[in-house]
Write an enzyme that holds these catalytic residues in place. Structure first.
Site, PDB file in Angstrom:
ATOM      1  N   ASP A  28       0.855  -1.191   0.000  1.00 21.78           N
ATOM      2  CA  ASP A  28       0.000   0.000   0.000  1.00 21.78           C
ATOM      3  C   ASP A  28       0.889   1.238   0.000  1.00 21.78           C
ATOM      4  O   ASP A  28       1.778   1.377   0.851  1.00 21.78           O
ATOM      5  CB  ASP A  28      -0.898  -0.031   1.240  1.00 21.78           C
ATOM      6  CG  ASP A  28      -1.939   1.067   1.225  1.00 21.78           C
ATOM      7  OD1 ASP A  28      -3.136   0.754   1.214  1.00 21.78           O
ATOM      8  OD2 ASP A  28      -1.555   2.247   1.235  1.00 21.78           O
ATOM      9  N   ASP A  60      -3.779   2.369  -5.257  1.00 22.41           N
ATOM     10  CA  ASP A  60      -2.491   2.371  -4.553  1.00 22.41           C
ATOM     11  C   ASP A  60      -2.196   1.110  -3.754  1.00 22.41           C
ATOM     12  O   ASP A  60      -1.234   1.073  -3.004  1.00 22.41           O
ATOM     13  CB  ASP A  60      -2.369   3.617  -3.658  1.00 22.41           C
ATOM     14  CG  ASP A  60      -2.932   3.421  -2.253  1.00 22.41           C
ATOM     15  OD1 ASP A  60      -3.969   2.752  -2.118  1.00 22.41           O
ATOM     16  OD2 ASP A  60      -2.326   3.941  -1.303  1.00 22.41           O
ATOM     17  N   GLU A  61      -3.019   0.057  -3.888  1.00 21.74           N
ATOM     18  CA  GLU A  61      -2.719  -1.142  -3.094  1.00 21.74           C
ATOM     19  C   GLU A  61      -3.069  -2.403  -3.853  1.00 21.74           C
ATOM     20  O   GLU A  61      -3.930  -2.414  -4.727  1.00 21.74           O
ATOM     21  CB  GLU A  61      -3.457  -1.106  -1.753  1.00 21.74           C
ATOM     22  CG  GLU A  61      -4.944  -1.143  -1.900  1.00 21.74           C
ATOM     23  CD  GLU A  61      -5.676  -1.135  -0.567  1.00 21.74           C
ATOM     24  OE1 GLU A  61      -5.362  -1.973   0.294  1.00 21.74           O
ATOM     25  OE2 GLU A  61      -6.575  -0.301  -0.416  1.00 21.74           O
TER      26      GLU A  61
HETATM   27  P1  TTP Z   1      -5.238   4.979   1.373  1.00 20.81           P
HETATM   28  O1  TTP Z   1      -4.237   3.952   1.008  1.00 20.81           O
HETATM   29  O2  TTP Z   1      -6.336   4.590   2.299  1.00 20.81           O
HETATM   30  O3  TTP Z   1      -4.532   6.233   2.041  1.00 20.81           O
HETATM   31  P2  TTP Z   1      -3.127   6.909   1.695  1.00 20.81           P
HETATM   32  O4  TTP Z   1      -2.367   6.144   0.679  1.00 20.81           O
HETATM   33  O5  TTP Z   1      -3.391   8.343   1.359  1.00 20.81           O
HETATM   34  O6  TTP Z   1      -2.385   6.893   3.084  1.00 20.81           O
HETATM   35  P3  TTP Z   1      -1.754   5.638   3.840  1.00 20.81           P
HETATM   36  O7  TTP Z   1      -0.303   5.955   3.972  1.00 20.81           O
HETATM   37  O8  TTP Z   1      -2.451   5.605   5.161  1.00 20.81           O
HETATM   38  O9  TTP Z   1      -2.024   4.431   3.017  1.00 20.81           O
HETATM   39  O10 TTP Z   1      -5.918   5.548   0.073  1.00 20.81           O
HETATM   40  C1  TTP Z   1      -5.203   5.722  -1.137  1.00 20.81           C
HETATM   41  C2  TTP Z   1      -5.675   6.965  -1.843  1.00 20.81           C
HETATM   42  O11 TTP Z   1      -7.075   6.891  -2.100  1.00 20.81           O
HETATM   43  C3  TTP Z   1      -5.472   8.222  -1.052  1.00 20.81           C
HETATM   44  O12 TTP Z   1      -4.182   8.776  -1.253  1.00 20.81           O
HETATM   45  C4  TTP Z   1      -6.562   9.116  -1.568  1.00 20.81           C
HETATM   46  C5  TTP Z   1      -7.663   8.171  -1.980  1.00 20.81           C
HETATM   47  N1  TTP Z   1      -8.725   8.163  -0.983  1.00 20.81           N
HETATM   48  C6  TTP Z   1      -9.823   9.019  -1.143  1.00 20.81           C
HETATM   49  O13 TTP Z   1      -9.910   9.723  -2.139  1.00 20.81           O
HETATM   50  N2  TTP Z   1     -10.801   9.036  -0.176  1.00 20.81           N
HETATM   51  C7  TTP Z   1     -10.746   8.255   0.960  1.00 20.81           C
HETATM   52  O14 TTP Z   1     -11.654   8.319   1.816  1.00 20.81           O
HETATM   53  C8  TTP Z   1      -9.612   7.375   1.102  1.00 20.81           C
HETATM   54  C9  TTP Z   1      -9.502   6.516   2.341  1.00 20.81           C
HETATM   55  C10 TTP Z   1      -8.636   7.380   0.142  1.00 20.81           C
HETATM   56 MG    MG Z   2      -2.169   4.076   0.836  1.00 21.39          MG
END
Ligand code: TTP
Ligand code: MG
Length: 357
Positions: A9, A104-105
């Site tokens: 991720d 992103d994952e």
């Molecule tokens: P995530 O992987 O949940 O968050 P992140 O990558 O920003 O942070 P982390 O280091 O905790 O993993 O989500 C990936 C992307 O998806 C995030 O950058 C933006 C988008 N996203 C939204 O647009 N709305 C949301 O509610 C979430 C959770 C994520």
């Molecule tokens: Mg993330």
């Protein structure tokens, strides 16, 4: 057989891309999302902004109140999608079983050890390094023997984290896990769990299967299993291509056989190169023709052997063409598709000794 699953991720994904592309944003609280003045919400924020309690899905106005000096940036989806394609390409090098969950994952089943690396942990390290060198961004990884634990593990040491939970450590790992960290437990379920006195994995494990099913329906059986470190769900490569083809609408309708053959040859070349790029060979060749009256026909044949060769494809396309009205009727579209690809390569026994560490 014990599987080896990696969950990867990206860290603060949208915000990290913005900081990468605009050095002025580095080291600062950055919020990607909607305008605080027009009821926007936070998509994500940089780790610098998280110190102020800002998080995804929060109203941007609230985020502004928590940190007035934060910099708000509008999302640039195209930039994020481009990175997503890059990381998925990297994943493909390490496994044929890649299941993206979002931009992103992804889950990777690396049991088969496609790159012949020393361990699943080494594989995760190498993937993280590749992501950093090719995109300039960091990712966190969880390595374990099922999807549930790998997913939870990848979140444990963010950013730039690596958490390995080998089989013998699985149950203990889950016992200490707060219930809101359980993959599949959202805000509503968390509240209900807490009401039932379930704060951790250990609390969850004390409940009977009957009790959990009564309280949570079908999900109850899932909670019962994962509390014991059991999760048999497979990594599903959800974008398995069933066919590869190309078609062209002609600039003018034609009936000249030689011209038609020339165009089909070009299409066959394109299809062949896509097949090769994807390491696929097809058994079934399909010719598609749309006549000038828009009537569309297809002609297919299955070969004795799989192929990705344009010459072989054309040989059969030529014969298929003979069975159409392409010499008497004008044609406006031509296409070739290959389907029925080969299955995955068989598992080699020595690869199964591939350890976690
Ligand atoms: P995530 O992987 O949940 O968050 P992140 O990558 O920003 O942070 P982390 O280091 O905790 O993993 O989500 C990936 C992307 O998806 C995030 O950058 C933006 C988008 N996203 C939204 O647009 N709305 C949301 O509610 C979430 C959770 C994520
Ligand atoms: Mg993330």
């Amino acid at each position: 057989m014990i599987r080896k699953i990696i969950h990867i991720d990206m860290d603060a994904f949208f915000a990290a891309v913005e900081q990468r592309d605009n050095p002025k944003l580095r080291g600062l609280p950055v919020i990607v999302g909607g305008n605080p003045k027009s009821r926007g919400v936070v998509a994500t924020c940089s780790y610098e902004a998280r110190k102020y309690g800002i998080h995804s899905a929060m109203a941007s106005s609230r985020a502004y109140n928590l940190c007035p000096k934060a910099i708000f940036v509008r999302p640039r989806m195209e930039a994020y999608k481009a990175v997503s394609v890059q990381i998925r390409d990297i994943f493909q090098n390490y496994s044929d079983f890649v299941e993206p969950l979002s931009l992103d994952e992804a889950f990777l089943d690396v049991t088969m050890n496609k790159m012949q690396l020393k361990s699943a942990t080494d594989t995760a390290i190498e993937i993280k390094n590749k992501i950093l060198s090719e995109t300039g961004l960091t990712a966190s990884a969880g390595v374990s023997y099922n999807k549930f634990i790998a997913k939870v593990a990848s979140d444990m040491q963010k950013p730039d984290g690596l958490t390995v939970v080998p089989p013998k450590a699985g149950e203990r790992f889950i016992e200490t896990l707060p219930i809101n960290k359980f993959f599949g437990v959202g805000k509503v379920t968390e509240k209900k769990m807490l009401r039932l006195g379930i704060k951790t994995g250990a609390d969850l494990k004390l409940k009977t299967k009957e009790f959990l099913i009564r309280e949570f329906g079908k999900a109850g059986a899932y909670y019962f299993d994962v509390a014991r470190g059991i999760d048999d769900r497979h990594v599903n490569p959800n974008r398995i291509r069933k066919s590869i083809g190309r078609e062209t609408t002609l600039q003018t309708d034609i009936s000249d056989k030689n011209t038609i053959m020339e165009i089909l040859s070009k299409i066959a070349e394109q299809v062949s190169s896509i097949l090769k790029r994807n390491h696929k060979k097809g058994v079934t060749v399909t010719l598609k023709i749309r006549y000038s009256d828009f009537k569309t026909v297809t002609r297919s044949r299955s070969l004795a052997e799989r192929t990705d060769d344009s010459g072989t494809i054309m040989k059969h396309v030529k014969e298929l063409l003979e069975t159409t009205d392409a010499d008497s009727k004008k044609v406006r579209l031509l296409g070739i598709t290959l389907s029925n690809f080969s299955r995955e390569t068989p598992v080699i026994m020595t690869q199964l000794k591939f350890p976690f560490y």
